[in-house]
Design a protein around this motif. Structure first.
Motif: not given
Length: 170
Positions: A18-39
């Motif tokens: 879960v911490p890895m998922l939260l970190s990825m989803e809140s990284d704007p660069e990772v989520m740049r070409y995806s469904t959007g940043v999640k807090v």
């Protein structure tokens, strides 16, 4: 596989991821070409924990593990109401550019062919995501056209099961 590529293993998710998922989803660069940043807040943590409690199926998400460290995920999921199965992946920035997505994708494609008997896979890529285009092309996907998915225009790539191209069977 070049000798400088790390060895990738896939496994199902657990609470420790879960911490890895939260970190990825809140990284704007990772989520740049995806469904959007999640807090990365308690609400999202609880959503992920509830997701982990859902029964596993033959398709879904797998953790991409490199030397005992979770660095992202790869999945096979239904592509909306199209009847197609979608290959998708997401990696932490520290894992970019090392061939990890290609290795994970190859493993999941093999699983789709050999275990699930899927005839083709789709990959949905946001326009401009050149790195993902390179990954799917290395896997053998071909551009099939532009389609509307995830509330936006996307580029869709298709990979036909290798034996389906020749008419052979396993």
């Amino acid at each position: 596989m070049p000798s400088n590529c790390p060895t990738v293993t896939l496994r199902r998710f657990d609470v420790a991821d879960v911490p890895m998922l939260l970190s990825m989803e809140s990284d704007p660069e990772v989520m740049r070409y995806s469904t959007g940043v999640k807090v990365a807040d308690d609400s999202r943590r609880h959503e992920l924990l509830a997701w982990l409690d859902e029964p596993e199926t033959d398709i879904g998400h797998w953790v991409i593990d490199v030397n005992g460290a979770a660095v992202g995920w790869v999945s096979l999921t239904p592509l909306g109401s199209t009847g197609r199965i979608q290959l998708a992946y997401r990696l932490c920035r520290s894992a970019w550019g090392q061939g990890i997505a290609t290795q994970a994708g190859a493993q999941v494609c093999s699983y789709a062919w050999r275990t699930l008997g899927v005839q083709e896979l789709a990959a949905v890529i946001w326009p401009g995501n050149d790195a993902s285009v390179r990954v799917v092309k290395k896997l053998g996907f071909a551009f099939a056209g532009r389609e509307h998915h995830y509330e936006r225009e996307t580029d869709v790539y298709i990979l036909v099961r290798p034996d389906a191209k020749s008419g052979l069977s396993f």
